[in-house]
Design a protein around this motif. Structure first.
Motif, PDB file in Angstrom:
ATOM      1  N   TYR A   7      35.951  38.557  48.561  1.00 19.09           N
ATOM      2  CA  TYR A   7      34.595  38.404  48.062  1.00 19.09           C
ATOM      3  C   TYR A   7      34.216  36.931  48.096  1.00 19.09           C
ATOM      4  O   TYR A   7      33.257  36.354  47.621  1.00 19.09           O
ATOM      5  CB  TYR A   7      34.646  38.695  46.699  1.00 19.09           C
ATOM      6  N   ILE A   8      35.002  36.062  48.761  1.00 19.91           N
ATOM      7  CA  ILE A   8      34.918  34.566  48.724  1.00 19.91           C
ATOM      8  C   ILE A   8      33.918  34.388  49.734  1.00 19.91           C
ATOM      9  O   ILE A   8      33.256  33.270  49.379  1.00 19.91           O
ATOM     10  CB  ILE A   8      36.124  34.007  49.266  1.00 19.91           C
ATOM     11  N   ARG A   9      33.811  35.584  50.577  1.00 19.95           N
ATOM     12  CA  ARG A   9      32.174  35.167  51.348  1.00 19.95           C
ATOM     13  C   ARG A   9      31.228  34.922  50.426  1.00 19.95           C
ATOM     14  O   ARG A   9      30.035  34.166  51.060  1.00 19.95           O
ATOM     15  CB  ARG A   9      32.067  36.306  52.160  1.00 19.95           C
ATOM     16  N   ARG A  10      30.961  35.507  49.319  1.00 21.74           N
ATOM     17  CA  ARG A  10      29.696  35.284  48.626  1.00 21.74           C
ATOM     18  C   ARG A  10      29.993  34.346  47.361  1.00 21.74           C
ATOM     19  O   ARG A  10      29.171  34.349  46.618  1.00 21.74           O
ATOM     20  CB  ARG A  10      29.229  36.586  48.074  1.00 21.74           C
ATOM     21  N   LYS A  11      31.025  33.719  47.346  1.00 22.52           N
ATOM     22  CA  LYS A  11      31.621  32.802  46.473  1.00 22.52           C
ATOM     23  C   LYS A  11      31.791  33.366  44.985  1.00 22.52           C
ATOM     24  O   LYS A  11      31.473  32.943  43.926  1.00 22.52           O
ATOM     25  CB  LYS A  11      30.701  31.665  46.460  1.00 22.52           C
ATOM     26  N   ILE A  12      32.084  34.770  45.122  1.00 26.70           N
ATOM     27  CA  ILE A  12      32.192  35.433  43.854  1.00 26.70           C
ATOM     28  C   ILE A  12      33.803  35.478  43.456  1.00 26.70           C
ATOM     29  O   ILE A  12      34.645  35.679  44.477  1.00 26.70           O
ATOM     30  CB  ILE A  12      31.803  36.954  43.966  1.00 26.70           C
ATOM     31  N   ARG A  13      34.046  34.781  42.457  1.00 33.56           N
ATOM     32  CA  ARG A  13      35.455  34.588  42.046  1.00 33.56           C
ATOM     33  C   ARG A  13      35.860  35.856  41.105  1.00 33.56           C
ATOM     34  O   ARG A  13      35.257  36.607  40.471  1.00 33.56           O
ATOM     35  CB  ARG A  13      35.289  33.586  40.876  1.00 33.56           C
ATOM     36  N   VAL A  14      37.164  36.281  41.374  1.00 34.41           N
ATOM     37  CA  VAL A  14      37.859  37.440  40.751  1.00 34.41           C
ATOM     38  C   VAL A  14      39.026  36.862  40.418  1.00 34.41           C
ATOM     39  O   VAL A  14      39.847  36.723  40.873  1.00 34.41           O
ATOM     40  CB  VAL A  14      38.128  38.604  41.783  1.00 34.41           C
ATOM     41  N   ASN A  15      39.201  37.212  38.989  1.00 34.43           N
ATOM     42  CA  ASN A  15      40.409  36.659  38.157  1.00 34.43           C
ATOM     43  C   ASN A  15      40.874  37.916  37.164  1.00 34.43           C
ATOM     44  O   ASN A  15      39.964  38.589  36.920  1.00 34.43           O
ATOM     45  CB  ASN A  15      40.224  35.427  37.617  1.00 34.43           C
ATOM     46  N   ALA A  16      41.979  37.792  36.832  1.00 40.51           N
ATOM     47  CA  ALA A  16      42.618  38.636  35.691  1.00 40.51           C
ATOM     48  C   ALA A  16      43.104  37.749  34.474  1.00 40.51           C
ATOM     49  O   ALA A  16      43.738  36.950  34.980  1.00 40.51           O
ATOM     50  CB  ALA A  16      43.426  39.718  36.421  1.00 40.51           C
ATOM     51  N   ILE A  17      42.988  38.588  33.439  1.00 36.90           N
ATOM     52  CA  ILE A  17      43.628  37.853  32.312  1.00 36.90           C
ATOM     53  C   ILE A  17      45.010  38.796  31.664  1.00 36.90           C
ATOM     54  O   ILE A  17      44.803  39.858  31.924  1.00 36.90           O
ATOM     55  CB  ILE A  17      42.808  37.569  31.039  1.00 36.90           C
ATOM     56  N   LEU A  18      46.143  38.144  31.621  1.00 35.25           N
ATOM     57  CA  LEU A  18      47.136  39.082  31.655  1.00 35.25           C
ATOM     58  C   LEU A  18      47.780  38.589  29.944  1.00 35.25           C
ATOM     59  O   LEU A  18      48.881  37.885  29.829  1.00 35.25           O
ATOM     60  CB  LEU A  18      48.396  38.733  32.414  1.00 35.25           C
ATOM     61  N   PRO A  19      47.127  39.301  29.137  1.00 35.38           N
ATOM     62  CA  PRO A  19      47.462  38.885  27.565  1.00 35.38           C
ATOM     63  C   PRO A  19      48.743  39.774  27.309  1.00 35.38           C
ATOM     64  O   PRO A  19      49.172  40.868  27.693  1.00 35.38           O
ATOM     65  CB  PRO A  19      46.295  39.327  26.685  1.00 35.38           C
ATOM     66  N   GLY A  20      49.410  39.349  26.186  1.00 34.54           N
ATOM     67  CA  GLY A  20      50.490  40.083  25.631  1.00 34.54           C
ATOM     68  C   GLY A  20      49.935  40.974  24.586  1.00 34.54           C
ATOM     69  O   GLY A  20      48.747  41.338  24.702  1.00 34.54           O
ATOM     70  N   ALA A  21      50.547  41.469  23.448  1.00 39.15           N
ATOM     71  CA  ALA A  21      50.057  42.119  22.340  1.00 39.15           C
ATOM     72  C   ALA A  21      48.813  41.225  21.766  1.00 39.15           C
ATOM     73  O   ALA A  21      48.949  40.405  21.238  1.00 39.15           O
ATOM     74  CB  ALA A  21      50.870  42.309  21.516  1.00 39.15           C
ATOM     75  N   VAL A  22      47.463  41.943  21.650  1.00 35.58           N
ATOM     76  CA  VAL A  22      46.453  41.505  21.264  1.00 35.58           C
ATOM     77  C   VAL A  22      46.011  42.208  19.903  1.00 35.58           C
ATOM     78  O   VAL A  22      46.213  43.449  19.817  1.00 35.58           O
ATOM     79  CB  VAL A  22      45.212  41.646  22.224  1.00 35.58           C
ATOM     80  N   SER A  23      45.433  41.431  18.856  1.00 35.58           N
ATOM     81  CA  SER A  23      45.361  42.142  17.747  1.00 35.58           C
ATOM     82  C   SER A  23      43.915  42.815  17.752  1.00 35.58           C
ATOM     83  O   SER A  23      42.958  42.356  17.617  1.00 35.58           O
ATOM     84  CB  SER A  23      45.100  40.846  16.549  1.00 35.58           C
ATOM     85  N   THR A  24      43.959  44.201  18.094  1.00 32.86           N
ATOM     86  CA  THR A  24      42.840  45.094  18.437  1.00 32.86           C
ATOM     87  C   THR A  24      43.238  46.330  17.558  1.00 32.86           C
ATOM     88  O   THR A  24      44.437  46.334  17.057  1.00 32.86           O
ATOM     89  CB  THR A  24      42.606  45.635  19.727  1.00 32.86           C
TER      90      THR A  24
ATOM     91  N   ILE B 233      29.760  44.228  30.868  1.00 35.68           N
ATOM     92  CA  ILE B 233      30.854  44.394  30.122  1.00 35.68           C
ATOM     93  C   ILE B 233      31.321  45.892  29.998  1.00 35.68           C
ATOM     94  O   ILE B 233      30.473  46.927  29.547  1.00 35.68           O
ATOM     95  CB  ILE B 233      30.784  43.941  28.846  1.00 35.68           C
ATOM     96  N   ILE B 234      32.273  46.350  30.773  1.00 36.66           N
ATOM     97  CA  ILE B 234      32.853  47.810  30.780  1.00 36.66           C
ATOM     98  C   ILE B 234      33.998  47.821  29.743  1.00 36.66           C
ATOM     99  O   ILE B 234      34.933  47.225  29.716  1.00 36.66           O
ATOM    100  CB  ILE B 234      33.275  47.972  32.174  1.00 36.66           C
ATOM    101  N   GLY B 235      33.822  48.611  28.749  1.00 38.87           N
ATOM    102  CA  GLY B 235      34.645  48.974  27.751  1.00 38.87           C
ATOM    103  C   GLY B 235      34.188  48.192  26.517  1.00 38.87           C
ATOM    104  O   GLY B 235      35.154  47.265  25.880  1.00 38.87           O
ATOM    105  N   ALA B 236      33.039  48.276  26.254  1.00 38.00           N
ATOM    106  CA  ALA B 236      32.143  47.078  25.158  1.00 38.00           C
ATOM    107  C   ALA B 236      32.297  47.537  24.085  1.00 38.00           C
ATOM    108  O   ALA B 236      31.925  46.581  23.202  1.00 38.00           O
ATOM    109  CB  ALA B 236      30.911  47.114  25.740  1.00 38.00           C
ATOM    110  N   THR B 237      33.074  49.001  23.471  1.00 37.69           N
ATOM    111  CA  THR B 237      32.574  49.360  22.317  1.00 37.69           C
ATOM    112  C   THR B 237      33.832  48.973  21.222  1.00 37.69           C
ATOM    113  O   THR B 237      33.714  49.279  19.985  1.00 37.69           O
ATOM    114  CB  THR B 237      32.326  50.897  22.250  1.00 37.69           C
ATOM    115  N   SER B 238      34.766  48.175  21.914  1.00 38.03           N
ATOM    116  CA  SER B 238      35.923  48.173  20.876  1.00 38.03           C
ATOM    117  C   SER B 238      36.910  46.908  21.238  1.00 38.03           C
ATOM    118  O   SER B 238      36.709  46.620  22.548  1.00 38.03           O
ATOM    119  CB  SER B 238      36.849  49.194  20.481  1.00 38.03           C
ATOM    120  N   GLY B 239      37.686  46.524  20.559  1.00 37.40           N
ATOM    121  CA  GLY B 239      38.753  45.416  21.060  1.00 37.40           C
ATOM    122  C   GLY B 239      38.199  44.488  21.551  1.00 37.40           C
ATOM    123  O   GLY B 239      37.036  43.643  21.196  1.00 37.40           O
TER     124      GLY B 239
END
Length: 252
Positions: A168-185, A7-13
């Motif tokens: 990355y599909i060659r190794r069956k590695i899935r790559v996705n993104a989540i696009l949230p609106g304003a999040v309560s952080t 987890i990169i960016g693990a110290t908040s939010g």
């Protein structure tokens, strides 16, 4: 047997919420952030429950990204997933654009993700059929006044996610993104409070995000973490290359 996640960016939010959610069923959590004391706090909080490896690292340094992954080889750990929640926020109109800030935002919001994902792809680092998740933003699809650099950095991130999913599909590695609106952080709540004061003084209502833009209000960070947990799980095996929008009532 549990799985191993980075987890990169693990110290908040959102990143910290992902730690709290994933710690139950994980063998190892490799946590990356700039706040060393917060990393140590998380390690102590979950001592005896899972093995947490803290790595203090500044993502502006693209040339030494292998530092993050050295602990994998040192501890003979192979990762099952990478969650990139790190991000830089900022609002300024184009007429006063600061190129240094613009480059910093693109580096943290996009380039560092690409470099980390490139390292992750190594068979020495990750298992086949693992999962990569980036936290993007609905702003990548709905640019607003003053948000050109932020929106552009997230749009670039989306493009890399789509391309990476194909490569990355060659190794069956899935790559996705989540696009949230304003999040309560913490950062978003501070920004929301400032917006409330501005709009209140101007006589334009109470909260532009909650009341006017996002009809369902600000999104709790644990909701985003739940989506992350699903995309890391085997249940999402057939999901890759997706840009999953969580708009809370925004229409675009």
């Amino acid at each position: 047997m549990g799985k191993n996640y980075l987890i990169i960016g693990a110290t908040s939010g959102i990143g910290e919420m992902c730690v709290h959610r994933l710690v139950i069923d994980s063998d190892y959590l490799l946590l990356v952030g700039r706040n060393k004391s917060k990393l140590n706090e998380l390690e102590q909080q979950y001592a005896g429950k899972t093995r947490i490896i803290p790595v203090c690292y500044d993502l502006m340094d693209l040339d030494h990204m292998e530092t993050i992954f050295q602990v994998c080889t040192e501890n003979q750990i192979k990762l099952d997933g990478m969650v990139y929640t790190a991000g830089m926020d900022g609002t300024w109109p184009i007429k006063v654009n600061n190129t240094e800030q613009m480059v910093q935002m693109m580096t943290v919001n996009c380039f560092a993700f690409v470099e980390a994902a490139r390292k992750f792809y190594s068979t020495r680092i990750s298992n086949d059929a693992s999962s990569i998740i980036a936290i993007s933003s609905i702003a990548s699809r709905m640019p607003e006044v003053g948000m050109s650099s932020y929106s552009a950095s997230k749009a670039a991130l989306n493009s890399y996610v789509k391309t990476m999913a194909k490569e990355y599909i060659r190794r069956k590695i899935r790559v996705n993104a989540i696009l949230p609106g304003a999040v309560s952080t913490p950062m978003a709540r501070e920004k929301e409070s400032l917006l409330k004061n501005v709009t209140s003084v101007a006589g334009k209502g109470s909260s532009p995000v909650s009341d006017h833009v996002q009809k369902l209000g600000m999104i709790p960070s644990d909701i985003i973490a739940a989506y992350v947990e699903f995309l890391l799980s085997d249940q999402s095996y057939y999901t890759t290359g997706e840009l999953i929008t969580i708009g809370a009532g925004r229409v675009y």
